[in-house]
Design a protein around this motif. Structure first.
Motif, mmCIF file in Angstrom:
data_model
loop_
_atom_site.group_PDB
_atom_site.id
_atom_site.type_symbol
_atom_site.label_atom_id
_atom_site.label_comp_id
_atom_site.label_asym_id
_atom_site.label_seq_id
_atom_site.Cartn_x
_atom_site.Cartn_y
_atom_site.Cartn_z
ATOM 1 N N GLY A 43 0.839 -1.211 0.000
ATOM 2 C CA GLY A 43 0.000 0.000 0.000
ATOM 3 C C GLY A 43 0.859 1.240 0.000
ATOM 4 O O GLY A 43 1.738 1.398 -0.836
ATOM 5 N N CYS A 44 0.662 2.102 0.999
ATOM 6 C CA CYS A 44 1.483 3.331 1.044
ATOM 7 C C CYS A 44 2.609 3.192 2.048
ATOM 8 O O CYS A 44 3.243 4.170 2.445
ATOM 9 N N GLY A 59 7.261 6.824 -3.216
ATOM 10 C CA GLY A 59 6.531 5.974 -4.170
ATOM 11 C C GLY A 59 7.373 5.619 -5.390
ATOM 12 O O GLY A 59 6.905 5.682 -6.529
ATOM 13 N N GLY A 67 -0.291 2.583 -5.163
ATOM 14 C CA GLY A 67 0.250 1.976 -3.938
ATOM 15 C C GLY A 67 1.129 0.777 -4.287
ATOM 16 O O GLY A 67 1.057 0.234 -5.397
ATOM 17 N N HIS A 70 -0.080 -3.609 -5.357
ATOM 18 C CA HIS A 70 -1.530 -3.671 -5.633
ATOM 19 C C HIS A 70 -1.823 -5.061 -6.200
ATOM 20 O O HIS A 70 -1.138 -5.505 -7.140
ATOM 21 N N SER A 405 -0.465 8.526 -2.964
ATOM 22 C CA SER A 405 -1.035 7.412 -3.735
ATOM 23 C C SER A 405 -2.478 7.163 -3.307
ATOM 24 O O SER A 405 -2.928 7.675 -2.269
ATOM 25 N N ALA A 407 -3.409 4.635 -2.063
ATOM 26 C CA ALA A 407 -3.354 3.767 -0.870
ATOM 27 C C ALA A 407 -3.194 4.561 0.422
ATOM 28 O O ALA A 407 -3.342 4.015 1.511
ATOM 29 N N HIS A 408 -2.898 5.854 0.340
ATOM 30 C CA HIS A 408 -2.778 6.678 1.562
ATOM 31 C C HIS A 408 -4.166 6.835 2.180
ATOM 32 O O HIS A 408 -5.107 7.270 1.504
#
Ligand code: KE4
Length: 428
Positions: A43-44, A59, A67, A70, A405, A407-408
């Protein structure tokens, strides 16, 4: 925070690898510390070899917009690998990704895949020179387009319009063909072109500068470049290696409504695997070998694994609502950091375009390299290391961009703002 394993690994790496890294900025030199060796990610979050976890705003310098790890991207690469990593022969995936890029990026009618952003910009410049029959190129101080010889050039001193090498190993004879103007200054462009009439093949620009920190184009700057290039028969190249698919699905050119003649891409379209691309009008791209005579090639260009990771990534980010959600997260974290700095009595100059943002340690606006270079990099370094201790992994240089991202989460953003609140108080 314990960094024993990272330090041990760094000492070992420095014996085998120059500076212990495979790309200079990773060495943490501008923040005066040893780099962290990363073991895994999700993820992040990234996790170093000492078991420390961090909210990641690097990133991989832009590619990881969905993220890390994934599931769709992991599966796409795993499935592709079982059929072979590379053939050195055409595959359908290359056409699939090419068409995703063509459908997304307004200026691109045809596209050639390569393996890095450097290759993309180097090749685009050769194509521009071949197409126009002109040798000179124009770039901007503070912009970075990879490390090919024509682009490791800075402005000559005084009235000299020709460029001088920005690195040992770049022959002066190469550098003199590269003109360097000031970002956000159309006058500096016009002055250089007046002294190099009909000699400039292309102007290459980051439509959102991300390599001197994040510096947006001022109102009218990109429009002005477009008009100048159209009038002078110069090809306008948007280097969207960083901003492409980052600030909008169609990149900065979609965001600002400006159509360049060529675009370079990288990072996100490879989903974290080695990739670059350059594309543009059909009449230009068809000059490329083997269709035309301008040579360009690459053993791993269009590599199946990179294509699969890119296709999976683009299929995620093209979903409705992706950029709106990213915009909300990005605004929250950038504004939260700026407020933390202000409340701590250390106001920063905060910039953001979509999910690219920067905290300039400057009390005055930053609009170009001269103003960016005035930043208090010593205080930035203290802040950087304090944030690292709080589990926040920012880019280890004032002159880089932070990336948010998908994912954050709100929890990650709240943690980041709380850390900034504490760290600005420390350094103020
Ligand atoms: P690569 O050759 O590193 O894939 O791409 C070069 C490049 C070209 N154009 C732009 C606008 C870029 O930002 C880059 C590379 N970006 C840097 C980050 N500042 C890569 C990080 C690094 O050099 O390790």
């Amino acid at each position: 925070m314990n960094h024993e394993q990272s330090s041990r690994l760094f000492q070992q790496a420095k014996v085998a690898i120059p500076g212990g890294v495979n790309s200079p900025v990773r060495a943490f030199k501008s923040v005066g510390a040893d780099p962290l060796f990363i073991k895994k990610s999700s993820g992040c979050h990234i996790f170093d070899e000492d078991g420390n976890s961090f909210v990641d705003y690097v990133g991989s310098w832009g590619p990881m917009i969905v993220g890390h790890c994934h599931p769709d991207v992991v599966k796409a690469v795993q499935d592709t690998m079982t059929n072979g990593a590379s053939f050195g022969a055409p595959t359908e995936r290359e056409t699939i990704l090419a068409n995703l890029v063509i459908d997304a990026v307004p200026s691109i009618e045809m596209v050639r895949m390569v393996s890095s952003g450097t290759e993309a910009t180097m090749s685009a410049i050769r194509l521009a020179r071949g197409f126009t029959g002109r040798d000179k190129i124009l770039k901007f101080s503070g912009c970075y387009h990879g490390h090919s010889d024509s682009l490791l050039v800075k402005a000559g001193s005084g009235a000299a319009t020709f460029g001088v090498p920005d690195s040992p190993g770049v022959p002066a004879d190469f550098a003199k063909h590269t003109l360097t103007a000031e970002y956000n200054s159309l006058d500096s462009v016009k002055n250089l072109l007046a002294e190099n009439k009909n000699a400039v093949a292309c102007i290459i620009v980051e439509p959102v500068a991300g390599n001197m920190g994040t510096v947006p184009a001022c109102e009218g700057f990109l429009e002005g470049l477009r008009e100048i290039c159209t009038n002078e028969g110069i090809l306008l190249i948007f280097d969207e290696v960083m901003s492409g698919f980052r600030v909008a699905y169609g990149g900065a050119q979609e965001l600002y409504g400006i159509t360049p003649d060529m675009t370079t891409l990288g990072k996100i379209i490879g989903g974290g695997l080695p990739v670059g691309a350059f594309g543009g009008k059909r009449e230009i791209m068809e000059k490329l070998s083997p269709a035309g005579g301008i040579y360009q090639a690459g053993t791993l260009s269009g590599n199946p694994l990179a294509m699969s990771a890119g296709i999976a990534t683009l299929n995620i980010i093209k979903q409705p609502g992706f950029y709106q959600k990213l915009e909300e997260k990005s605004r929250a974290v950038a504004e939260g950091i700026a407020k933390a700095a202000k409340d701590a009595g250390y106001p920063i100059y905060s910039t953001r375009v979509g999910s690219m943002f920067c905290a300039f340690f400057s009390k005055t606006p930053v609009t170009d390299w001269p103003s960016a270079s005035q930043c208090d990099t010593k205080t930035f370094a203290k802040y950087y290391l304090a944030m690292l201790d709080e589990g926040i992994y920012l880019a280890p240089s004032q002159y880089e961009t932070a990336f948010v991202s998908a994912a954050h989460t709100d929890t990650d953003i709240d943690k980041t703002i709380a850390a900034a609140t504490k760290c600005f108080k420390l350094v103020a």
